[in-house]
Design a protein around this motif. Sequence first.
Motif, PDB file in Angstrom:
ATOM      1  N   THR A   1      43.600  28.830  23.100  1.00 17.17           N
ATOM      2  CA  THR A   1      44.663  28.604  24.088  1.00 17.17           C
ATOM      3  C   THR A   1      44.478  29.523  25.285  1.00 17.17           C
ATOM      4  N   ALA A   2      44.745  28.997  26.469  1.00 20.17           N
ATOM      5  CA  ALA A   2      44.586  29.781  27.704  1.00 20.17           C
ATOM      6  C   ALA A   2      45.788  30.686  27.923  1.00 20.17           C
ATOM      7  N   SER A   3      46.024  31.559  26.965  1.00 21.90           N
ATOM      8  CA  SER A   3      47.117  32.523  27.046  1.00 21.90           C
ATOM      9  C   SER A   3      46.739  33.662  27.992  1.00 21.90           C
ATOM     10  N   GLN A   4      47.731  34.477  28.333  1.00 23.01           N
ATOM     11  CA  GLN A   4      47.446  35.639  29.177  1.00 23.01           C
ATOM     12  C   GLN A   4      46.486  36.590  28.480  1.00 23.01           C
ATOM     13  N   ALA A   5      46.634  36.720  27.160  1.00 22.50           N
ATOM     14  CA  ALA A   5      45.745  37.618  26.416  1.00 22.50           C
ATOM     15  C   ALA A   5      44.297  37.146  26.492  1.00 22.50           C
ATOM     16  N   LEU A   6      44.067  35.834  26.420  1.00 26.76           N
ATOM     17  CA  LEU A   6      42.699  35.330  26.525  1.00 26.76           C
ATOM     18  C   LEU A   6      42.164  35.530  27.941  1.00 26.76           C
ATOM     19  N   ILE A   7      42.997  35.296  28.937  1.00 34.59           N
ATOM     20  CA  ILE A   7      42.569  35.520  30.322  1.00 34.59           C
ATOM     21  C   ILE A   7      42.210  36.988  30.530  1.00 34.59           C
ATOM     22  N   ASN A   8      43.016  37.876  30.007  1.00 34.87           N
ATOM     23  CA  ASN A   8      42.721  39.309  30.143  1.00 34.87           C
ATOM     24  C   ASN A   8      41.389  39.654  29.479  1.00 34.87           C
TER      25      ASN A   8
ATOM     26  N   TYR B   1      52.726  31.061  36.578  1.00 30.72           N
ATOM     27  CA  TYR B   1      52.229  31.698  37.796  1.00 30.72           C
ATOM     28  C   TYR B   1      51.329  32.893  37.471  1.00 30.72           C
ATOM     29  N   ARG B   2      51.786  33.747  36.548  1.00 28.92           N
ATOM     30  CA  ARG B   2      51.010  34.945  36.227  1.00 28.92           C
ATOM     31  C   ARG B   2      49.637  34.581  35.652  1.00 28.92           C
ATOM     32  N   ARG B   3      49.597  33.581  34.825  1.00 34.28           N
ATOM     33  CA  ARG B   3      48.315  33.157  34.252  1.00 34.28           C
ATOM     34  C   ARG B   3      47.382  32.611  35.339  1.00 34.28           C
ATOM     35  N   ILE B   4      47.899  31.685  36.136  1.00 33.48           N
ATOM     36  CA  ILE B   4      47.056  31.055  37.156  1.00 33.48           C
ATOM     37  C   ILE B   4      46.679  32.061  38.239  1.00 33.48           C
ATOM     38  N   ALA B   5      47.595  32.949  38.595  1.00 36.95           N
ATOM     39  CA  ALA B   5      47.287  33.973  39.587  1.00 36.95           C
ATOM     40  C   ALA B   5      46.148  34.869  39.115  1.00 36.95           C
ATOM     41  N   ALA B   6      46.147  35.212  37.823  1.00 39.83           N
ATOM     42  CA  ALA B   6      45.075  36.061  37.279  1.00 39.83           C
ATOM     43  C   ALA B   6      43.736  35.337  37.334  1.00 39.83           C
ATOM     44  N   LEU B   7      43.742  34.036  37.049  1.00 44.16           N
ATOM     45  CA  LEU B   7      42.497  33.262  37.135  1.00 44.16           C
ATOM     46  C   LEU B   7      41.977  33.224  38.571  1.00 44.16           C
ATOM     47  N   ILE B   8      42.869  32.942  39.504  1.00 45.07           N
ATOM     48  CA  ILE B   8      42.445  32.817  40.900  1.00 45.07           C
ATOM     49  C   ILE B   8      42.004  34.174  41.455  1.00 45.07           C
ATOM     50  N   LYS B   9      42.760  35.210  41.165  1.00 49.25           N
ATOM     51  CA  LYS B   9      42.413  36.545  41.661  1.00 49.25           C
ATOM     52  C   LYS B   9      41.028  36.972  41.200  1.00 49.25           C
ATOM     53  N   ASN B  10      40.677  36.594  39.975  1.00 50.71           N
ATOM     54  CA  ASN B  10      39.388  36.991  39.411  1.00 50.71           C
ATOM     55  C   ASN B  10      38.332  35.895  39.515  1.00 50.71           C
ATOM     56  N   ASP B  11      38.671  34.817  40.222  1.00 53.54           N
ATOM     57  CA  ASP B  11      37.715  33.746  40.518  1.00 53.54           C
ATOM     58  C   ASP B  11      37.117  33.150  39.233  1.00 53.54           C
ATOM     59  N   ILE B  12      37.975  32.920  38.233  1.00 51.19           N
ATOM     60  CA  ILE B  12      37.533  32.394  36.942  1.00 51.19           C
ATOM     61  C   ILE B  12      37.888  30.917  36.833  1.00 51.19           C
ATOM     62  N   ASN B  13      36.907  30.091  36.488  1.00 51.90           N
ATOM     63  CA  ASN B  13      37.131  28.678  36.239  1.00 51.90           C
ATOM     64  C   ASN B  13      37.807  28.494  34.872  1.00 51.90           C
ATOM     65  N   LEU B  14      38.759  27.558  34.801  1.00 57.12           N
ATOM     66  CA  LEU B  14      39.372  27.215  33.519  1.00 57.12           C
ATOM     67  C   LEU B  14      39.071  25.762  33.183  1.00 57.12           C
TER      68      LEU B  14
ATOM     69  N   VAL C   1      30.945  33.692  24.558  1.00 62.44           N
ATOM     70  CA  VAL C   1      31.505  34.391  23.411  1.00 62.44           C
ATOM     71  C   VAL C   1      32.861  33.794  23.079  1.00 62.44           C
ATOM     72  N   PHE C   2      33.137  33.615  21.786  1.00 63.20           N
ATOM     73  CA  PHE C   2      34.433  33.151  21.327  1.00 63.20           C
ATOM     74  C   PHE C   2      35.344  34.358  21.146  1.00 63.20           C
ATOM     75  N   VAL C   3      36.544  34.282  21.706  1.00 62.42           N
ATOM     76  CA  VAL C   3      37.535  35.347  21.570  1.00 62.42           C
ATOM     77  C   VAL C   3      38.728  34.769  20.810  1.00 62.42           C
ATOM     78  N   ASP C   4      39.017  35.372  19.664  1.00 67.51           N
ATOM     79  CA  ASP C   4      40.129  34.891  18.834  1.00 67.51           C
ATOM     80  C   ASP C   4      41.358  35.737  19.096  1.00 67.51           C
ATOM     81  N   ILE C   5      42.349  35.140  19.734  1.00 72.76           N
ATOM     82  CA  ILE C   5      43.620  35.813  19.965  1.00 72.76           C
ATOM     83  C   ILE C   5      44.514  35.485  18.764  1.00 72.76           C
ATOM     84  N   GLU C   6      44.741  36.467  17.912  1.00 71.42           N
ATOM     85  CA  GLU C   6      45.451  36.241  16.642  1.00 71.42           C
ATOM     86  C   GLU C   6      46.784  35.552  16.860  1.00 71.42           C
ATOM     87  N   ASN C   7      47.054  34.562  16.023  1.00 72.97           N
ATOM     88  CA  ASN C   7      48.302  33.802  16.119  1.00 72.97           C
ATOM     89  C   ASN C   7      48.661  33.290  14.732  1.00 72.97           C
TER      90      ASN C   7
END
Length: 253
Positions: free
Chosen positions: A43-50, A80-93, A245-251
């Motif tokens: 999931t494209a959560s804030q934790a995964l974006i970070n 907004y916070r999620r998308i802003a972080a992607l745009i600020k860091n120029d990351i494709n989703l 790399v696969f990143v597992d954000i525990e859930n």
Amino acid sequence: MLRSEFELLLNKTFSPSRFQDYAPNGLQVEGKKEINRVVTGVTASQALINAAIDYKADAIFVHHGYFWKNEDPRIMGMKYRRIAALIKNDINLYGYHLPLDAHPALGNNAGLANAIGLINRSGLQVGVAIEESIGIVGELIEPVSADVFRRMIETAVDRNVLFERVNDQTIQRVALCTGGAQSYIEQAVAAGADVFITGEVSEQTIHIAREMGIHFVAAGHHATERFGARSVAAYLTNECGLDAVFVDIENPA
């Protein structure tokens, strides 16, 4: 690899046009033109974006992306916070939902079926793919008791599961559909399965299982859908020459 080439690769791999989906498949948020480092996750959560920012990733590939049907379209608050972080860091989703569930080699359902050793597989029709089903029906090499099967599933998803044992019959024919597919239990019964595995459970599902005589397993939405993102990371690294790399954000859900 150029961003456009990367999306062509993903679309060729997952054929999203075959699916009537609940969110757009493919590039959802545009970032830098060249992609070398990729983070995959459920999931494209804030934790995964970070985590992707820390990894200096050029792209994120997820199963659960953004812009779902019937959600509030405004970009505010958490969105907004999620998308802003992607745009600020120029990351494709990139998000691929049902196409990742259904892929015969890289998909969530294929990964779970592999983990428990299903053979003689066919599709479990659930009416959301134009050309093929998403779920899987298959068989274990030999019948096992419900207790043994529960241990097999818990080993496969690395967590405790909800297991509704409805009778003393052994299990050999298995139907599965990862994530929130509990409503497909009747299709599993129609396919002659001894047990149905999915991620989530609804109150009525337990009654259906008991009354229709089919064992039922809710093994976790997140836990059953880690298989696809993990497989995609390996595929992008081993077959496409990218640093993925696969990143597992525990859930626990």
